[in-house]
Design an enzyme around this catalytic site. Structure first.
Site, short mmCIF file in Angstrom:
data_model
loop_
_atom_site.label_atom_id
_atom_site.label_comp_id
_atom_site.label_asym_id
_atom_site.label_seq_id
_atom_site.Cartn_x
_atom_site.Cartn_y
_atom_site.Cartn_z
CG ASN A 9 106.52 -21.85 -42.56
OD1 ASN A 9 105.44 -22.00 -43.47
ND2 ASN A 9 106.64 -22.95 -41.43
CD1 TRP A 10 103.21 -16.31 -44.86
CD2 TRP A 10 101.61 -17.16 -46.09
NE1 TRP A 10 102.58 -15.30 -46.11
CE2 TRP A 10 101.43 -15.41 -46.80
CE3 TRP A 10 100.02 -17.13 -46.87
CZ2 TRP A 10 101.60 -14.41 -47.44
CZ3 TRP A 10 99.11 -16.36 -47.69
CH2 TRP A 10 99.78 -14.73 -48.52
CE LYS A 11 105.24 -22.20 -38.51
NZ LYS A 11 105.54 -22.35 -37.34
CG HIS A 95 108.95 -26.77 -40.50
ND1 HIS A 95 108.30 -26.73 -39.23
CD2 HIS A 95 109.48 -25.07 -40.56
CE1 HIS A 95 107.96 -25.50 -38.90
NE2 HIS A 95 108.79 -24.58 -39.59
CD GLU A 97 105.22 -26.06 -37.35
OE1 GLU A 97 104.52 -26.10 -38.72
OE2 GLU A 97 105.62 -24.66 -36.35
CD GLU A 167 113.11 -22.39 -39.21
OE1 GLU A 167 112.09 -21.60 -38.82
OE2 GLU A 167 111.74 -23.81 -38.81
N GLY A 173 107.38 -20.54 -32.49
CA GLY A 173 106.12 -20.41 -32.28
C GLY A 173 105.94 -20.10 -31.02
CB SER A 211 110.41 -16.40 -31.77
OG SER A 211 109.07 -17.59 -31.33
N GLY A 232 107.36 -17.59 -39.35
CA GLY A 232 106.49 -18.38 -39.46
C GLY A 232 105.64 -16.95 -39.13
N GLY A 233 104.98 -16.86 -37.92
CA GLY A 233 104.27 -16.37 -37.40
C GLY A 233 104.17 -14.93 -38.21
C1 PEP Z 1 108.57 -21.39 -38.69
O1 PEP Z 1 107.65 -21.52 -39.05
O2 PEP Z 1 109.39 -21.54 -39.37
C2 PEP Z 1 109.24 -20.37 -37.32
C3 PEP Z 1 110.17 -20.17 -36.97
O3 PEP Z 1 108.17 -20.04 -37.39
P1 PEP Z 1 107.64 -18.55 -36.01
O4 PEP Z 1 108.68 -17.91 -36.93
O5 PEP Z 1 106.65 -18.21 -34.91
O6 PEP Z 1 108.44 -19.50 -34.55
#
Ligand code: PEP
Length: 252
Positions: A9-11, A95, A97, A167, A173, A211, A232-233
């Site tokens: 997920n590039w956000k 999600h 966010e 999640e 993040g 993470s 994500g990241g």
């Molecule tokens: C996400 O945005 O779904 C996520 C899990 O982010 P991260 O891996 O950066 O915690």
């Protein structure tokens, strides 16, 4: 069928140049990923066409969000049908966010799941508790309610197009990951909730997100109820992302 999936997920990150570099690099190495692992890239919607073209069928694409409505006067929205038209296989729904920053409720998530399934795509329902909820001993109840409400619209013949992503909000993040044991315990609870909904619980992929990195993915993916990750990241670094995709136990 229960699939092994790693979805990046590039956000709200990326550019035409990044698509070229990152998707190119991921595709080059996609042959080194287990044959039963589906690699999904979920860029901002505006880059979906470019990612699909660059991916050339070696990766699957997904949308980060779609509208709860089918079509019409909803300026700024994209529909599930448009995501399908652009070649997406998956759509994230709910999600954290979206829930926290855009006020998405469980009933909005359910309406979006409905649209995604109507369009023939796979809905990835994201669920997870906040730190305060976990510390108050409410994590299981919160997640169970999100699963029950968000998936309340799924018809019997649509379960094969449902994925759940657990999640924990406190792990997204932040660099904090749930331990493999804690994540496994919640995944097992999610499967029980699905079973209680008369869903084919053992056939539904349940991903972990929060993470996930190359150095913690193997421990998570070794757990019996963790079928992959929503990343994500770490999905913005080709080497790291591919390394996560290769972190399943031998034979996958
Ligand atoms: C996400 O945005 O779904 C996520 C899990 O982010 P991260 O891996 O950066 O915690």
């Amino acid at each position: 069928m229960r699939r092994r999936i790693v979805a990046g997920n590039w956000k709200m990150n990326g550019s035409k140049d990044l698509v070229k570099q990152l998707v190119g690099a991921v595709c080059e190495q996609s042959g080194n990923v287990g044959k039963d692992v589906e690699v999904v890239i979920i860029p901002p919607a505006i880059y979906l066409g470019q990612v699909a073209e660059q991916g050339g069928g070696r990766i699957t694409t997904g949308a980060q969000n779609v509208s709860q409505w089918q079509s019409g006067a909803y300026t700024g929205e994209i529909s599930a049908e448009m995501a399908r038209d652009m070649g997406c296989g998956y759509v994230l729904v709910g999600h954290s966010e979206r829930r926290q920053l855009f006020g998405e409720t469980d009933s909005v998530a359910a309406a979006k799941v409905e649209q995604v399934l109507l369009s023939g795509l796979v809905a990835v329902l994201c669920v997870g508790e906040t730190l305060a909820e976990r510390e108050a001993g409410q994590a299981e109840a919160v997640v169970a309610e999100q699963v029950r409400s968000g998936l309340s619209v799924v018809a019997d013949d649509q379960w094969s197009r449902v994925v759940v992503a657990y999640e924990p909000v406190w792990a997204i993040g932040t660099g904090k990951t749930a331990t493999a044991d804690d994540a496994q315990a919640m995944h097992s609870e999610i499967r029980k909730v699905l079973d209680g909904m008369n869903a084919p619980a053992n056939e539904i992929s349940v991903l972990y997100g929060g993470s996930v990195k190359a150095d913690n993915a193997a421990a998570l993916f070794a757990e019996p109820d963790i079928d992959g990750g929503l990343i994500g990241g770490a999905s913005l670094k080709a080497e790291e992302f591919i390394s996560i995709c290769r972190s399943f136990p031998a034979g996958v």
